[in-house]
Write a protein that holds these residues in place. Structure first.
Motif, PDB file in Angstrom:
ATOM      1  N   SER A  52       0.733  -1.259   0.081  1.00  0.00           N
ATOM      2  CA  SER A  52       0.122   0.065  -0.237  1.00  0.00           C
ATOM      3  C   SER A  52       0.730   1.288   0.507  1.00  0.00           C
ATOM      4  CB  SER A  52      -1.059  -0.360   1.708  1.00  0.00           C
ATOM      5  OG  SER A  52      -0.326  -0.246   2.562  1.00  0.00           O
ATOM      6  N   MET A  53       1.543   1.701   0.671  1.00  0.00           N
ATOM      7  CA  MET A  53       2.754   2.810   0.605  1.00  0.00           C
ATOM      8  C   MET A  53       3.675   2.830  -0.440  1.00  0.00           C
ATOM      9  SD  MET A  53       2.989   3.710   3.801  1.00  0.00           S
ATOM     10  CE  MET A  53       4.293   4.797   3.533  1.00  0.00           C
ATOM     11  N   LEU A  54       3.955   1.272  -1.116  1.00  0.00           N
ATOM     12  CA  LEU A  54       4.883   1.164  -2.251  1.00  0.00           C
ATOM     13  C   LEU A  54       4.185   2.315  -3.105  1.00  0.00           C
ATOM     14  CD1 LEU A  54       7.002   0.686  -3.947  1.00  0.00           C
ATOM     15  CD2 LEU A  54       6.090  -1.266  -4.307  1.00  0.00           C
ATOM     16  N   THR A  55       2.744   1.533  -3.235  1.00  0.00           N
ATOM     17  CA  THR A  55       1.697   1.876  -4.676  1.00  0.00           C
ATOM     18  C   THR A  55       0.734   3.211  -4.203  1.00  0.00           C
ATOM     19  OG1 THR A  55       0.243   0.297  -3.842  1.00  0.00           O
ATOM     20  CG2 THR A  55       1.380  -0.632  -5.694  1.00  0.00           C
ATOM     21  N   ALA A  56       0.549   3.867  -3.090  1.00  0.00           N
ATOM     22  CA  ALA A  56      -0.395   4.951  -3.026  1.00  0.00           C
ATOM     23  C   ALA A  56      -0.008   6.182  -4.009  1.00  0.00           C
ATOM     24  CB  ALA A  56       0.739   5.678  -0.991  1.00  0.00           C
ATOM     25  N   ASP A  57       1.009   6.214  -4.268  1.00  0.00           N
ATOM     26  CA  ASP A  57       0.726   7.693  -4.850  1.00  0.00           C
ATOM     27  C   ASP A  57       0.320   7.474  -6.380  1.00  0.00           C
ATOM     28  OD1 ASP A  57       1.810   9.341  -2.866  1.00  0.00           O
ATOM     29  OD2 ASP A  57       3.735   9.252  -3.760  1.00  0.00           O
ATOM     30  N   VAL A  58      -0.050   5.640  -7.204  1.00  0.00           N
ATOM     31  CA  VAL A  58      -0.194   5.298  -7.749  1.00  0.00           C
ATOM     32  C   VAL A  58      -1.406   4.758  -8.492  1.00  0.00           C
ATOM     33  CG1 VAL A  58       2.078   5.400  -9.049  1.00  0.00           C
ATOM     34  CG2 VAL A  58       1.335   3.833  -7.629  1.00  0.00           C
ATOM     35  N   GLY A  59      -2.277   4.508  -7.504  1.00  0.00           N
ATOM     36  CA  GLY A  59      -3.896   4.139  -7.580  1.00  0.00           C
ATOM     37  C   GLY A  59      -4.396   3.480  -6.401  1.00  0.00           C
ATOM     38  N   GLY A  60      -2.806   2.930  -5.525  1.00  0.00           N
ATOM     39  CA  GLY A  60      -3.153   1.913  -4.363  1.00  0.00           C
ATOM     40  C   GLY A  60      -3.639   0.653  -4.788  1.00  0.00           C
ATOM     41  N   ASN A  61      -3.732  -0.466  -4.229  1.00  0.00           N
ATOM     42  CA  ASN A  61      -4.263  -1.768  -3.874  1.00  0.00           C
ATOM     43  C   ASN A  61      -5.321  -2.383  -5.219  1.00  0.00           C
ATOM     44  OD1 ASN A  61      -2.113  -2.790  -2.166  1.00  0.00           O
ATOM     45  ND2 ASN A  61      -3.667  -2.529  -0.797  1.00  0.00           N
ATOM     46  N   ASP A  62      -5.869  -0.754  -5.156  1.00  0.00           N
ATOM     47  CA  ASP A  62      -6.906  -1.029  -6.221  1.00  0.00           C
ATOM     48  C   ASP A  62      -6.535  -0.848  -7.854  1.00  0.00           C
ATOM     49  OD1 ASP A  62      -9.531  -1.375  -3.787  1.00  0.00           O
ATOM     50  OD2 ASP A  62      -9.889   0.679  -4.333  1.00  0.00           O
ATOM     51  N   ALA A  63      -6.118  -0.001  -7.655  1.00  0.00           N
ATOM     52  CA  ALA A  63      -5.056  -0.227  -8.862  1.00  0.00           C
ATOM     53  C   ALA A  63      -4.197  -0.780  -9.487  1.00  0.00           C
ATOM     54  CB  ALA A  63      -4.306   1.491  -9.568  1.00  0.00           C
ATOM     55  N   LEU A  64      -3.164  -1.681  -7.987  1.00  0.00           N
ATOM     56  CA  LEU A  64      -2.705  -2.768  -8.708  1.00  0.00           C
ATOM     57  C   LEU A  64      -3.494  -3.676  -9.496  1.00  0.00           C
ATOM     58  CD1 LEU A  64      -0.275  -4.340  -8.479  1.00  0.00           C
ATOM     59  CD2 LEU A  64      -0.706  -4.302  -5.784  1.00  0.00           C
ATOM     60  N   ARG A  65      -4.697  -4.198  -7.994  1.00  0.00           N
ATOM     61  CA  ARG A  65      -5.098  -5.242  -8.682  1.00  0.00           C
ATOM     62  C   ARG A  65      -6.376  -5.289 -10.184  1.00  0.00           C
ATOM     63  NH1 ARG A  65      -8.730  -9.567  -6.436  1.00  0.00           N
ATOM     64  NH2 ARG A  65      -7.904  -8.812  -4.110  1.00  0.00           N
ATOM     65  N   ASP A  66      -6.480  -4.375 -10.592  1.00  0.00           N
ATOM     66  CA  ASP A  66      -6.500  -3.754 -11.766  1.00  0.00           C
ATOM     67  C   ASP A  66      -6.022  -4.084 -12.878  1.00  0.00           C
ATOM     68  OD1 ASP A  66      -9.228  -3.286 -10.658  1.00  0.00           O
ATOM     69  OD2 ASP A  66      -9.208  -1.281 -11.115  1.00  0.00           O
ATOM     70  N   GLN A  67      -4.937  -3.361 -12.807  1.00  0.00           N
ATOM     71  CA  GLN A  67      -3.865  -3.267 -13.583  1.00  0.00           C
ATOM     72  C   GLN A  67      -3.022  -5.356 -14.066  1.00  0.00           C
ATOM     73  OE1 GLN A  67      -0.712  -0.386 -12.196  1.00  0.00           O
ATOM     74  NE2 GLN A  67      -2.238   0.809 -12.239  1.00  0.00           N
ATOM     75  N   TRP A  68      -3.297  -5.919 -12.727  1.00  0.00           N
ATOM     76  CA  TRP A  68      -1.829  -6.870 -12.898  1.00  0.00           C
ATOM     77  C   TRP A  68      -3.281  -7.542 -13.815  1.00  0.00           C
ATOM     78  CZ3 TRP A  68      -4.202 -12.485 -11.428  1.00  0.00           C
ATOM     79  CH2 TRP A  68      -3.097 -12.826 -12.158  1.00  0.00           C
ATOM     80  N   GLU A  69      -5.012  -7.851 -13.256  1.00  0.00           N
ATOM     81  CA  GLU A  69      -5.083  -8.423 -14.204  1.00  0.00           C
ATOM     82  C   GLU A  69      -5.865  -8.340 -15.691  1.00  0.00           C
ATOM     83  OE1 GLU A  69      -9.778  -7.476 -12.212  1.00  0.00           O
ATOM     84  OE2 GLU A  69      -9.177  -9.189 -11.263  1.00  0.00           O
ATOM     85  N   VAL A  70      -5.472  -7.086 -16.056  1.00  0.00           N
ATOM     86  CA  VAL A  70      -5.512  -6.270 -17.245  1.00  0.00           C
ATOM     87  C   VAL A  70      -4.630  -7.434 -18.318  1.00  0.00           C
ATOM     88  CG1 VAL A  70      -4.300  -4.714 -18.875  1.00  0.00           C
ATOM     89  CG2 VAL A  70      -6.413  -4.358 -17.058  1.00  0.00           C
ATOM     90  N   TRP A  71      -3.105  -7.255 -17.334  1.00  0.00           N
ATOM     91  CA  TRP A  71      -1.954  -7.920 -17.745  1.00  0.00           C
ATOM     92  C   TRP A  71      -2.297  -9.571 -18.044  1.00  0.00           C
ATOM     93  CZ3 TRP A  71       2.634 -10.128 -14.366  1.00  0.00           C
ATOM     94  CH2 TRP A  71       3.450 -10.452 -14.667  1.00  0.00           C
ATOM     95  N   TRP A  72      -2.638 -10.451 -16.805  1.00  0.00           N
ATOM     96  CA  TRP A  72      -2.305 -11.908 -16.590  1.00  0.00           C
ATOM     97  C   TRP A  72      -3.902 -11.922 -18.111  1.00  0.00           C
ATOM     98  CZ3 TRP A  72      -1.856 -15.667 -15.086  1.00  0.00           C
ATOM     99  CH2 TRP A  72      -2.802 -17.603 -14.803  1.00  0.00           C
TER     100      TRP A  72
END
Length: 203
Positions: A52-72
């Motif tokens: 959450s700290m690492l990704t806080a400035d780029v959308g946080g965990n929700d953005a991380l999940r969405d982006q991983w799902e697109v990549w997958w």
């Protein structure tokens, strides 16, 4: 990689290194249930970390999940074709996915080591299966269906991608692909329960 085939039909079983890396990153990021199909966590398990700290400035965990799902989803669309390997340190393959790029950068070395280790284990397991005739069940499924129908199989290709998952099952991706736990074939009764309906559909 294993090929089983007959006139006009072919079944391929193999693993996929980019998918192994993706599953490692999913689990290390704690993205439980992410992706379609939502595969179980990998085995051996990967310890999740808080990003959450690492990704806080780029959308946080929700953005991380969405982006991983697109990549997958992109990875699945390219199976069994050419799979893009990740290119550090900027990971242009994840352009427009800043949260995922940060997580990939943080764990790339460990993900690659884990992926290589699992690929090597798979190669040893696949070689042992070849020696022991463990793939014979595939040809048997097709031949049994041909006998039921009283005709030869239609032309078809079935690609089975094996990955090390905790849950012993398979997921059918229409029209002609299966993602499967890499030890499912060891239990031929359970293996048959997942693969036979797909073979019946294709034959």
């Amino acid at each position: 990689m294993h090929h089983t085939g007959g006139p006009g039909w072919r079944i391929t079983m193999d693993t996929c290194a980019p998918m192994l890396v993706a599953l490692y990153l999913r689990d290390v990021a704690g993205l439980v249930g992410a992706g379609t199909p939502a595969l179980s966590h990998v085995a051996p398990s990967v310890t999740a970390a808080d990003h959450s700290m690492l990704t806080a400035d780029v959308g946080g965990n929700d953005a991380l999940r969405d982006q991983w799902e697109v990549w997958w989803s992109r990875l699945l669309q390219n199976v069994p074709g050419n799979q893009q390997k990740l290119t550090p340190p900027d990971f242009p393959e994840m352009a427009g996915m800043p949260a995922l790029q940060l997580v990939a950068h943080a764990h790339f070395g460990a993900a690659m080591n884990w992926s290589r280790e699992q690929s090597q284990l798979y190669s040893l397991m696949a070689a042992q299966r070849e020696t022991m005739g463990g793939h014979k069940i595939l040809a048997d499924l097709v031949q049994n269906r041909e006998m039921e129908l009283g005709r030869s199989a239609r032309d078809f290709t079935l690609t089975i991608v094996e990955v090390p998952l905790a849950e012993q099952r398979a997921w059918f991706l229409e029209p002609d692909r299966l993602i499967m736990s890499s030890h499912l074939i060891d239990d031929q009764e359970v293996f048959r329960s997942y693969v036979q309906p797909v073979v019946e559909l294709l034959v």
